[in-house]
Enzyme design. Structure first.
Site, PDB file in Angstrom:
ATOM      1  N   ARG A  94     -57.605 -46.190  50.852  1.00 34.89           N
ATOM      2  CA  ARG A  94     -57.474 -45.397  49.624  1.00 34.89           C
ATOM      3  C   ARG A  94     -56.526 -46.091  48.665  1.00 34.89           C
ATOM      4  O   ARG A  94     -55.467 -46.561  49.062  1.00 34.89           O
ATOM      5  CB  ARG A  94     -56.892 -44.017  49.942  1.00 34.89           C
ATOM      6  CG  ARG A  94     -57.817 -43.103  50.615  1.00 34.89           C
ATOM      7  CD  ARG A  94     -57.458 -41.642  50.481  1.00 34.89           C
ATOM      8  NE  ARG A  94     -56.061 -41.280  50.411  1.00 34.89           N
ATOM      9  CZ  ARG A  94     -55.651 -40.033  50.275  1.00 34.89           C
ATOM     10  NH1 ARG A  94     -56.527 -39.044  50.191  1.00 34.89           N
ATOM     11  NH2 ARG A  94     -54.383 -39.739  50.222  1.00 34.89           N
ATOM     12  N   THR A  99     -55.124 -43.647  42.714  1.00 32.14           N
ATOM     13  CA  THR A  99     -56.291 -42.790  42.421  1.00 32.14           C
ATOM     14  C   THR A  99     -56.818 -42.034  43.628  1.00 32.14           C
ATOM     15  O   THR A  99     -57.614 -41.104  43.474  1.00 32.14           O
ATOM     16  CB  THR A  99     -57.448 -43.657  41.891  1.00 32.14           C
ATOM     17  OG1 THR A  99     -57.850 -44.554  42.947  1.00 32.14           O
ATOM     18  CG2 THR A  99     -57.023 -44.475  40.670  1.00 32.14           C
ATOM     19  N   ASP A 119     -48.945 -39.659  56.610  1.00 36.20           N
ATOM     20  CA  ASP A 119     -49.858 -40.813  56.625  1.00 36.20           C
ATOM     21  C   ASP A 119     -50.108 -41.228  58.073  1.00 36.20           C
ATOM     22  O   ASP A 119     -49.241 -41.804  58.738  1.00 36.20           O
ATOM     23  CB  ASP A 119     -49.236 -41.979  55.836  1.00 36.20           C
ATOM     24  CG  ASP A 119     -50.242 -43.097  55.630  1.00 36.20           C
ATOM     25  OD1 ASP A 119     -50.851 -43.539  56.637  1.00 36.20           O
ATOM     26  OD2 ASP A 119     -50.439 -43.527  54.483  1.00 36.20           O
ATOM     27  N   ASP A 144     -49.783 -45.068  58.993  1.00 39.94           N
ATOM     28  CA  ASP A 144     -48.391 -45.534  59.046  1.00 39.94           C
ATOM     29  C   ASP A 144     -47.702 -45.030  60.309  1.00 39.94           C
ATOM     30  O   ASP A 144     -46.952 -45.773  60.961  1.00 39.94           O
ATOM     31  CB  ASP A 144     -47.618 -45.040  57.818  1.00 39.94           C
ATOM     32  CG  ASP A 144     -47.920 -45.874  56.581  1.00 39.94           C
ATOM     33  OD1 ASP A 144     -48.542 -46.947  56.722  1.00 39.94           O
ATOM     34  OD2 ASP A 144     -47.537 -45.437  55.479  1.00 39.94           O
TER      35      ASP A 144
HETATM   36  C1  PRP Z   1     -56.383 -42.576  55.386  1.00 38.89           C
HETATM   37  C2  PRP Z   1     -57.169 -41.956  56.517  1.00 38.89           C
HETATM   38  C3  PRP Z   1     -58.570 -41.927  55.977  1.00 38.89           C
HETATM   39  C4  PRP Z   1     -58.342 -41.641  54.510  1.00 38.89           C
HETATM   40  C5  PRP Z   1     -58.610 -40.192  54.243  1.00 38.89           C
HETATM   41  O1  PRP Z   1     -56.536 -43.949  55.379  1.00 38.89           O
HETATM   42  O2  PRP Z   1     -57.046 -42.660  57.723  1.00 38.89           O
HETATM   43  O3  PRP Z   1     -59.256 -43.153  56.141  1.00 38.89           O
HETATM   44  O4  PRP Z   1     -56.971 -41.955  54.242  1.00 38.89           O
HETATM   45  O5  PRP Z   1     -58.550 -39.923  52.904  1.00 38.89           O
HETATM   46  P1  PRP Z   1     -59.834 -39.508  52.033  1.00 38.89           P
HETATM   47  O6  PRP Z   1     -60.576 -38.481  52.826  1.00 38.89           O
HETATM   48  O7  PRP Z   1     -59.216 -38.953  50.789  1.00 38.89           O
HETATM   49  O8  PRP Z   1     -60.635 -40.741  51.771  1.00 38.89           O
HETATM   50  P2  PRP Z   1     -55.753 -44.900  54.346  1.00 38.89           P
HETATM   51  O9  PRP Z   1     -56.562 -45.115  53.122  1.00 38.89           O
HETATM   52  O10 PRP Z   1     -54.375 -44.373  54.158  1.00 38.89           O
HETATM   53  O11 PRP Z   1     -55.735 -46.277  55.119  1.00 38.89           O
HETATM   54  P3  PRP Z   1     -55.008 -46.692  56.478  1.00 38.89           P
HETATM   55  O12 PRP Z   1     -55.763 -46.012  57.604  1.00 38.89           O
HETATM   56  O13 PRP Z   1     -55.178 -48.164  56.494  1.00 38.89           O
HETATM   57  O14 PRP Z   1     -53.583 -46.250  56.417  1.00 38.89           O
HETATM   58  N1  URA Z   2     -54.533 -40.003  54.712  1.00 40.54           N
HETATM   59  C1  URA Z   2     -53.551 -39.663  55.591  1.00 40.54           C
HETATM   60  O1  URA Z   2     -53.183 -40.463  56.471  1.00 40.54           O
HETATM   61  N2  URA Z   2     -52.986 -38.453  55.453  1.00 40.54           N
HETATM   62  C2  URA Z   2     -53.356 -37.557  54.514  1.00 40.54           C
HETATM   63  O2  URA Z   2     -52.799 -36.450  54.465  1.00 40.54           O
HETATM   64  C3  URA Z   2     -54.384 -37.932  53.622  1.00 40.54           C
HETATM   65  C4  URA Z   2     -54.965 -39.158  53.746  1.00 40.54           C
END
Ligand code: PRP
Ligand code: URA
Length: 205
Positions: free
Chosen positions: A102, A106, A197, A200
């Protein structure tokens, strides 16, 4: 109903520890493993089997094998934490990967990687712990559809109503398995109460 809430008390107890901001990464990973096991068992409980003849040490016996193979598809990064517990249950499963991140400003998904095995006669489990806006999950599902995948389920630990609605608007028949349907998203599109998150916390970044 396409939305399946995994309400087993153990799932709720594990999720509470995952939500706790004081849970450190090593414990967080073990909790992720345990909750994924419960989600995967629920998501596969109606999967079709066909008869399979074997000999026990005592006599002939008609057992069962799954009709379809399984492909687990983690959405990188956070979905990686859900792969190992599914492979522990289904060692023959193949693993596809989709990398989606993400945008921090945005909250829109950006795809950066995709590698899938052949899709014929396979059932797909898309795994990502967080379903927030639904953008990442829809992006992954769309990639699978374009590759020809037909039977797809989505497994997450926490879902926001906004994300569920977005996925079901595009994919009304797609089964979604989650341990919690949370209240809403905040202004940064994070889930409330959520658990922060996930990626993380899982990776310790
Ligand atoms: C997080 C999570 C999903 C996404 C959900 O990933 O693991 O993939 O956000 O959000 P959405 O439903 O609004 O798309 P992130 O983009 O933070 O990446 P990461 O797993 O690499 O931390
Ligand atoms: N991705 C995450 O890891 N946590 C949230 O709450 C939303 C998106």
């Amino acid at each position: 109903m396409s939305l399946h809430l995994v309400s087993h008390p153990l799932a709720q107890v594990i999720l509470t520890e995952l939500r706790n901001k004081n849970t450190p990464p090593p414990k967080f990973r073990r909790l992720c493993h345990r909750l994924t096991t419960l989600l995967a068992l629920e998501a596969t409980k109606d999967w079709a089997t066909q008869p399979y003849e074997i000999e026990t040490p005592m006599e002939a016996h008609e057992g069962a094998v799954f009709t379809h193979g399984m492909v687990v598809v983690p959405i990188l990064r956070a979905g990686l934490g859900m792969v190992e517990p599914i492979l522990a249950l289904f060692p023959e499963a193949q693993v596809g990967h989709v990398g989606i991140e993400r945008d921090h400003e945005t909250a829109l998904p950006r795809s950066y990687y995709a590698k899938l095995p052949p899709v014929a006669d396979q059932s797909f489990l898309v795994v990502d712990p967080m379903l927030a806006t639904g953008g990442s999950a829809l992006h992954a599902i769309q990639s699978l559809r374009e590759a020809g995948a037909q039977k797809i389920s989505l497994l997450c630990m926490v879902a926001a109503p906004e994300g569920v609605a977005a996925v079901l608007a595009e994919e009304p028949e797609l089964p979604i398995y989650t341990a919690a349907l949370d209240r809403c998203l905040d202004e940064r599109k994070y889930i409330l109460p959520g658990l922060g998150d996930f990626g993380d916390r899982l990776m310790g970044t």
